[in-house]
Design a protein around this motif. Structure first.
Motif, mmCIF file in Angstrom:
data_model
loop_
_atom_site.group_PDB
_atom_site.id
_atom_site.type_symbol
_atom_site.label_atom_id
_atom_site.label_comp_id
_atom_site.label_asym_id
_atom_site.label_seq_id
_atom_site.Cartn_x
_atom_site.Cartn_y
_atom_site.Cartn_z
ATOM 1 N N MET A 193 15.474 69.515 87.573
ATOM 2 C CA MET A 193 16.562 68.557 87.339
ATOM 3 C C MET A 193 17.303 68.243 88.640
ATOM 4 S SD MET A 193 16.896 67.188 84.526
ATOM 5 C CE MET A 193 18.587 66.589 84.369
ATOM 6 N N LEU A 194 17.424 69.276 89.487
ATOM 7 C CA LEU A 194 18.219 69.120 90.694
ATOM 8 C C LEU A 194 17.655 68.013 91.587
ATOM 9 C CD1 LEU A 194 20.714 70.431 91.729
ATOM 10 C CD2 LEU A 194 19.338 72.120 92.913
ATOM 11 N N ALA A 195 16.338 67.834 91.515
ATOM 12 C CA ALA A 195 15.709 66.827 92.367
ATOM 13 C C ALA A 195 16.216 65.429 92.035
ATOM 14 C CB ALA A 195 14.197 66.878 92.212
ATOM 15 N N TRP A 196 16.705 65.275 90.826
ATOM 16 C CA TRP A 196 17.163 63.944 90.434
ATOM 17 C C TRP A 196 18.390 63.492 91.196
ATOM 18 C CZ3 TRP A 196 14.932 60.112 87.852
ATOM 19 C CH2 TRP A 196 13.713 60.427 87.239
ATOM 20 N N THR A 197 19.122 64.433 91.808
ATOM 21 C CA THR A 197 20.234 64.002 92.647
ATOM 22 C C THR A 197 19.731 63.053 93.731
ATOM 23 O OG1 THR A 197 19.872 66.007 93.941
ATOM 24 C CG2 THR A 197 21.661 66.067 92.354
ATOM 25 N N ALA A 239 23.498 76.689 85.551
ATOM 26 C CA ALA A 239 22.390 77.035 84.667
ATOM 27 C C ALA A 239 21.509 78.147 85.216
ATOM 28 C CB ALA A 239 21.544 75.791 84.394
ATOM 29 N N ASN A 240 21.735 78.551 86.457
ATOM 30 C CA ASN A 240 20.835 79.519 87.076
ATOM 31 C C ASN A 240 21.674 80.520 87.853
ATOM 32 O OD1 ASN A 240 18.792 80.786 88.641
ATOM 33 N ND2 ASN A 240 17.524 78.947 88.427
ATOM 34 N N THR A 241 21.132 81.717 88.042
ATOM 35 C CA THR A 241 21.899 82.696 88.821
ATOM 36 C C THR A 241 21.643 82.553 90.309
ATOM 37 O OG1 THR A 241 20.109 84.253 88.521
ATOM 38 C CG2 THR A 241 21.967 84.415 86.988
ATOM 39 N N VAL A 274 14.159 78.747 93.908
ATOM 40 C CA VAL A 274 13.602 78.044 92.760
ATOM 41 C C VAL A 274 12.852 76.820 93.274
ATOM 42 C CG1 VAL A 274 14.131 76.855 90.618
ATOM 43 C CG2 VAL A 274 15.532 78.785 91.360
ATOM 44 N N VAL A 275 11.575 76.747 92.955
ATOM 45 C CA VAL A 275 10.791 75.585 93.388
ATOM 46 C C VAL A 275 10.966 74.485 92.356
ATOM 47 C CG1 VAL A 275 8.493 74.721 93.885
ATOM 48 C CG2 VAL A 275 9.143 77.013 94.607
ATOM 49 N N LEU A 276 11.369 73.307 92.830
ATOM 50 C CA LEU A 276 11.638 72.206 91.910
ATOM 51 C C LEU A 276 10.417 71.313 91.737
ATOM 52 C CD1 LEU A 276 15.034 71.259 93.527
ATOM 53 C CD2 LEU A 276 14.724 72.661 91.511
ATOM 54 N N THR A 277 9.804 70.963 92.845
ATOM 55 C CA THR A 277 8.616 70.102 92.813
ATOM 56 C C THR A 277 7.705 70.569 93.925
ATOM 57 O OG1 THR A 277 10.175 68.311 92.448
ATOM 58 C CG2 THR A 277 7.884 67.700 92.688
ATOM 59 N N ASP A 278 6.412 70.534 93.682
ATOM 60 C CA ASP A 278 5.481 70.911 94.736
ATOM 61 C C ASP A 278 4.166 70.199 94.483
ATOM 62 O OD1 ASP A 278 4.407 72.143 96.927
ATOM 63 O OD2 ASP A 278 3.818 73.944 95.835
ATOM 64 N N THR A 330 7.478 69.216 98.790
ATOM 65 C CA THR A 330 8.004 70.440 98.204
ATOM 66 C C THR A 330 9.522 70.389 98.180
ATOM 67 O OG1 THR A 330 6.200 71.571 99.284
ATOM 68 C CG2 THR A 330 7.901 72.936 98.277
ATOM 69 N N LEU A 331 10.086 70.425 96.996
ATOM 70 C CA LEU A 331 11.531 70.554 96.871
ATOM 71 C C LEU A 331 11.816 71.921 96.286
ATOM 72 C CD1 LEU A 331 12.465 67.071 95.400
ATOM 73 C CD2 LEU A 331 12.651 67.806 97.749
ATOM 74 N N ALA A 332 12.741 72.640 96.905
ATOM 75 C CA ALA A 332 13.098 73.947 96.384
ATOM 76 C C ALA A 332 14.554 74.191 96.740
ATOM 77 C CB ALA A 332 12.211 75.038 96.979
ATOM 78 N N ALA A 333 15.174 75.109 96.046
ATOM 79 C CA ALA A 333 16.577 75.403 96.331
ATOM 80 C C ALA A 333 16.801 76.889 96.244
ATOM 81 C CB ALA A 333 17.478 74.670 95.351
ATOM 82 N N ASP A 334 17.590 77.419 97.183
ATOM 83 C CA ASP A 334 18.072 78.786 97.033
ATOM 84 C C ASP A 334 19.598 78.736 97.074
ATOM 85 O OD1 ASP A 334 18.663 78.295 99.624
ATOM 86 O OD2 ASP A 334 17.407 79.886 100.466
ATOM 87 N N GLY A 335 20.224 79.891 97.215
ATOM 88 C CA GLY A 335 21.677 79.931 97.138
ATOM 89 C C GLY A 335 22.355 79.066 98.187
ATOM 90 N N ILE A 336 21.759 78.986 99.385
ATOM 91 C CA ILE A 336 22.370 78.187 100.446
ATOM 92 C C ILE A 336 22.284 76.702 100.095
ATOM 93 C CG2 ILE A 336 22.271 77.634 102.889
ATOM 94 C CD1 ILE A 336 20.991 80.369 103.350
#
Lengths: 502, 515
Positions: A1-5, A48-50, A55-59, A71-77
């Motif tokens: 979902m985050l990728a939709w931003t 929604a997540n800790t 977290v890999v969003l798209t690859d 590749t879209l992914a997100a971590d805490g930073i």
């Protein structure tokens, strides 16, 4: 979902470009809706997540023959910076509510810039990151050059060229690491695991760090920042200080430090106490902190004060990164968030609320205007934002800067000592600007006195009040309850420090 | 070899020539009394159809190309990079012909289209030629066409001046080239590229290197002129400025593609790998060896020559472009700079098809972009009478669509992602670094990237006028709908190929797969 931003912002930019020119209200509404949607998405995904792991969003494969993946992914930073981008985007739209010239074009460039910024924070392929990074350069140029003020064409061109030179340096690092890792992949994870030769890392690290550092306002490559901030329209300077400078700092952290960790190893000899690239950049950061604060102390243009204070505050971020310890780097990331919110707020007050009513930013002229009495909202907002910027406990800046200072004490105590000077000067320039602009006791000269009494300023509009409230609340909330961000930043920093990008 | 084979290999060229004659007959015969607009439309349409048919015939070319009688050496190649280049040449010709539709610089539209098609046929020949003589014939066929196209705007003094300079330089460089070729033939006893390389290897062993260096310098001068590399670039700004828009677009795209396709052929025949300052040429002893090629190596100046030309072209092109006030001259100097980047790819040429593909990718997408740029400049030029930068003032309010096209194309030329120009650069530089990731290779790539940072400045100068500065003349700027549609299509192509770079690359690789 985050990728939709990302996609939402670009779709919004496209929509704005084809909207009819004659309906500025519609353009504003669309921009606000898109920015709000981005913020809500970011908040929802944050909740929604800790965010204890990446977290890999798209690859998906993008350019198969070169091994480049989308590749879209997100971590805490990333998620913290995405949150910041959402906040800054909404606030920026609110503070550009009065743009009447080519409104739809303004928001088209604005949303394209936002989309690029989201993209940088979320991409986990070096190539993709670079693409988004460059996408963010061009809209900045047009935002400043078309809708800006003081010496706007000069400021815009300077910013564009500085950014482009920086990105060319990054591109060299990208091409080099791609070639030396065998040319199979540009994924951050793959490159991080490629065991790049140490002699390569030794020159790639400073190259890429400076390349990104230019955009982070690293001294002595900071000179685009004050002129750019001053020339930019309010929303653009909010974005510049709020998120674009963070792009640079994020690149330093994720790419330069993540991919070339051996580049910070000692050289094997030392010269006046400097024995590695890490020392070099830490010293530059400390110089930036003190220098920015000292220069801010003597500015006569209100916006220049804030512009140089940004250089000073970004010095904390870079210093925090170079501590290379858990608390220092965590502090740096938190400082990115904190400075993004507070600098945005300061620019909004100076550039939009005050300047649009007084039509001057000259502190000596503002002195004779009794703004404290005639514009109480602005005065109050600036007092609170000012103390937040100084790092008063209870605001986000305090937590962040304290962590950076503790971290740098662990690394080298004299860094902390020198930085202390910068903090003291920081208090001084903020008070000076505050006092001169709002609470001056200088009586107006006869020629400054209006013959028909003081004219009333326009009332504060709802977008202004909302924007100020939102940013202040964010800074206060994080200042009072920093755990909410620290909980997600800390694991990500720990992973990164444990061995680059893995 | 028999004439049947020859015909089957040169099928597309033949189609182009027939189409050229057909255009002449119809324009001068049937349409003598018709209005200029009709004649232009018919001529352009016929030209496009000719190119289209030529495109269709490409796949019927004889497999493996045309060989010498009683030998397996190839005269004209078919398939592989030759087919990619030929397809690209035809597509670019189609696009540049579209710019003629609403032109008013001449009444002789039929001749213009015919000359364009014949020049394109020359370009096709160059792209597939593997023999020094055929190369020379193709180059002359192309060049003569280009001189005529440059001079076509007879009322314009600049057109005549540009054509004269182009012709004088061209004649001289053709002489150099032929002189170099004759030395090569003298040293090696053959005109076939691969035989020449083998012969050079023996000549090297027999201490004939000085003569060989002389020949290579001559050839570099001749081909450097064709691709407008410094120091053989002096004709380019004048020709680009003076030539009518469709002619300038053709020179900037089709002629570039053909010349670089030729350089790729030479590069493929002699893979030169840079080893420090040791310019090493490695050749495959047998082009069609059944048992796998045998590699022989010797030192040659070819890589060094290309490297020097690349270096000075990048620097001079980009720096001189900074000082231009006329957008056409600016595009000319930017073309010189782009030629420098491509020459860098040729100086560090890979064993496999990697470098060849990267160069073709670059030059094809560059051709596409530059045709669009010339088209957009021509529209503005028509409205305001000149192509000075100030003619672009306020374009975004006078014609938003045209301004958007200009924005996309110029940013692509500057190499901003996600536009196709960026991919081309990245691909090319990655290919250079794959061959030689240190020393000169790395140093020149760094210089190239620094220079492309410089180039952003002058591209932004034009865009700044279009978007930022206030308009002097605020009336709407009208463009012919067909022209505008073609320009929008080109811009859309630049964006689409940039977002999905695998499309073009996948298509190109499908040709190499059969090799």
């Amino acid at each position: 979902m985050l990728a939709w931003t990302i996609y939402l912002s670009f779709a919004g930019a496209l929509l704005e470009a084809i909207l009819p020119k004659s309906k500025p209200a519609l353009a504003r509404g669309v921009a606000l809706a898109v920015a709000l949607a981005g913020l809500l998405l970011a908040v929802a995904c944050f909740a929604a997540n800790t965010w204890q792991t990446r977290v890999v969003l798209t690859d998906v494969p993008w350019v198969p023959w070169m091994g480049i993946r989308y590749t879209l992914a997100a971590d805490g930073i990333s998620i913290v910076l995405v949150l910041l981008t959402g906040l800054a985007a909404v606030a920026g739209v609110l503070f550009s509510w009065n743009i009447d010239l080519r409104t739809n074009e303004f928001f088209a460039f604005y949303l394209a810039l936002i989309g690029g910024v989201y993209g940088v924070f979320l991409s986990y392929d070096l190539f993709l990151l670079f693409v988004f990074y460059e996408i963010a350069i061009v809209p900045k140029y047009f935002l400043i050059a078309i809708w800006g003020s003081t010496r706007r064409e000069y400021g815009a061109m300077k910013l564009a060229l500085y950014s482009f030179v920086g990105s060319a340096m990054v591109l060299i690092g990208l091409l080099g690491s791609y070639a030396l890792s065998g040319g199979h992949s540009t994924g951050l994870v793959d490159l991080g695991q490629a065991n790049l030769p140490v002699h390569f890392q030794m020159w790639a690290f400073p190259l890429v760090f400076v390349g990104f550092g230019i955009l982070a306002g690293m001294w002595p490559f900071h000179t685009w920042a004050p002129t750019g901030h001053v020339a930019a329209p309010t929303a653009a300077s909010m974005l510049l200080a709020g998120v674009v400078m963070k792009l640079g700092a994020y690149g330093c952290l994720r790419v330069a430090m993540g991919l070339f960790p051996r580049g910070m190893d000692p050289w094997g000899f030392s010269f006046i106490g400097i024995g590695s690239w890490r020392d070099v950049f830490a010293v530059l950061a400390v110089i930036g902190i003190v220098y920015g604060a000292l220069v801010a102390l003597v500015q006569s243009d209100f916006k220049f004060v804030i512009g140089y204070s940004s250089v000073s505050h970004m010095g904390f971020v870079l210093l925090g990164l170079m501590t290379l310890n858990q608390i220092g780097v965590t502090g740096a990331v938190l400082q990115m968030f904190s400075h993004g919110v507070i600098a945005g707020l300061l620019f909004a007050i100076v550039g939009r609320i005050v300047y649009e009513r007084t039509h001057t930013r000259d502190l000596t002229e503002l002195e004779g205007m009794y703004l404290g009495k005639r514009m109480p909202f602005a005065a109050w907002a600036f007092v609170i934002a000012g103390v937040a910027s100084m790092g008063l406990p209870g605001f986000s800046g305090f937590v962040a800067e304290l962590q950076v200072l503790v971290g740098s004490w662990y690394a080298k105590p004299w860094w902390t000592a020198a930085t202390g000077v910068g903090i003291v000067v920081g208090v001084a320039y903020t008070w000076r600007a505050l006092q001169k602009a709002f609470f001056s006791d200088r009586l107006p000269r006869p020629d400054e006195h209006p013959k028909t009494g003081w004219p009333k300023f326009d009332a504060i509009t709802w977008p202004e009040a909302t924007g100020v409230g939102m940013l202040l609340a964010a800074s206060l909330f994080v200042g009072l309850y920093p755990r909410i961000l620290l909980n997600v930043i800390e694991p990500a920093v720990r992973t990164l420090l444990a061995g680059g990008v893995r | 070899m028999n004439y049947g084979d020859l015909f089957r290999v040169t099928l597309p060229e033949t189609v182009l020539e027939i189409a050229a004659l057909l255009v002449l007959v119809i324009d001068l015969g049937l349409l003598r009394k018709a209005a200029l607009k009709t004649r232009a439309a018919v001529a352009v349409l016929l030209g496009e159809v000719g190119c289209g048919v030529a495109l269709l015939t490409l796949q019927f070319q004889a497999q493996g190309g045309l060989t010498y009688p009683g030998s397996r050496d190839v005269v004209l190649a078919a398939g592989g990079s030759a087919a990619v280049a030929q397809t690209g040449l035809l597509v670019l010709t189609v696009l540049s012909l579209f710019l003629l539709i609403d032109s008013t610089f001449t009444r002789h539209v039929g001749e213009f289209v015919a000359v364009t098609l014949m020049a394109a046929a020359g370009g096709m020949l160059i792209a597939s030629a593997q023999d020094l003589l055929v190369i020379f014939v193709g180059l002359e066929l192309l060049s003569l066409g280009l001189y005529i196209l440059t001079a076509f705007a007879k009322q314009s003094g600049k057109s005549a001046e540009g054509a004269m300079k182009y012709y004088l330089f061209g004649g001289m460089s053709a002489a150099f080239l032929l002189f170099g070729f004759s030395y090569l033939y003298g040293i090696t006893g053959s005109t076939n590229l691969h035989r020449v390389m083998l012969g050079l290897y023996s000549a090297n062993a027999a201490q004939a290197a000085p003569l060989e260096y002389l020949a290579l310098v001559m050839i570099a001068a001749g081909l450097g002129f064709k691709v407008a590399a410094v120091p053989f670039h002096l004709w380019a700004p004048d020709a680009y400025e003076g030539a009518p828009a469709p002619g300038a677009a053709f020179i900037a795209s089709v002629s570039k593609v053909a010349s670089f396709a030729l350089l790729i052929s030479i590069g493929t025949a002699a893979w030169h790998v840079f080893d420090g300052m040791q310019g090493r040429v490695t050749i495959s002893a047998e082009f069609h060896a059944q048992s796998g090629p045998v590699y022989l190596g010797f030192r040659s100046a070819w890589g060094e020559l290309l490297m020097v030309m690349a270096l000075v072209s990048m620097v001079v092109g980009n720096l001189a472009a900074l000082a231009q006030t006329n957008v056409r001259r600016l595009l000319a100097y930017s073309a010189i700079a782009h030629a420098g980047y491509i020459l860098l790819g040729l100086a560090f040429f890979s064993y496999g098809p990697r470098s060849g593909q990267a160069i073709l990718y670059y030059v094809l997408t560059y051709g596409l972009t530059t045709i669009g740029a010339f088209g957009a400049v021509a529209v503005v030029e028509r409205a305001s009478g000149n192509a000075d930068m100030d003619a672009f003032l306020g374009l975004s309010r006078r014609n938003p669509l045209l301004a958007a096209v200009l924005l996309v194309l110029f940013l692509s030329l500057a190499g901003i992602p996600p536009l196709v120009g960026f991919w081309a650069k990245f691909n090319l530089f990655a290919a250079v670094l794959a061959v030689y990731p240190a020393g000169f290779g790395l140093g020149l790539v760094i210089l190239a990237l620094a220079m492309s940072a410089v180039s952003l400045y002058y591209y932004l100068q034009v865009l700044k006028r279009a978007y930022v500065m206030p308009a002097v003349d605020t009336t709407a700027l009208k463009a012919n709908p067909v022209t505008l549609m073609v320009l929008v299509l080109i811009a859309a192509g630049v964006v689409a190929l940039g977002c999905f770079p695998a499309l073009l690359q996948g298509w190109m690789q499908s040709f190499y797969a059969g090799m």
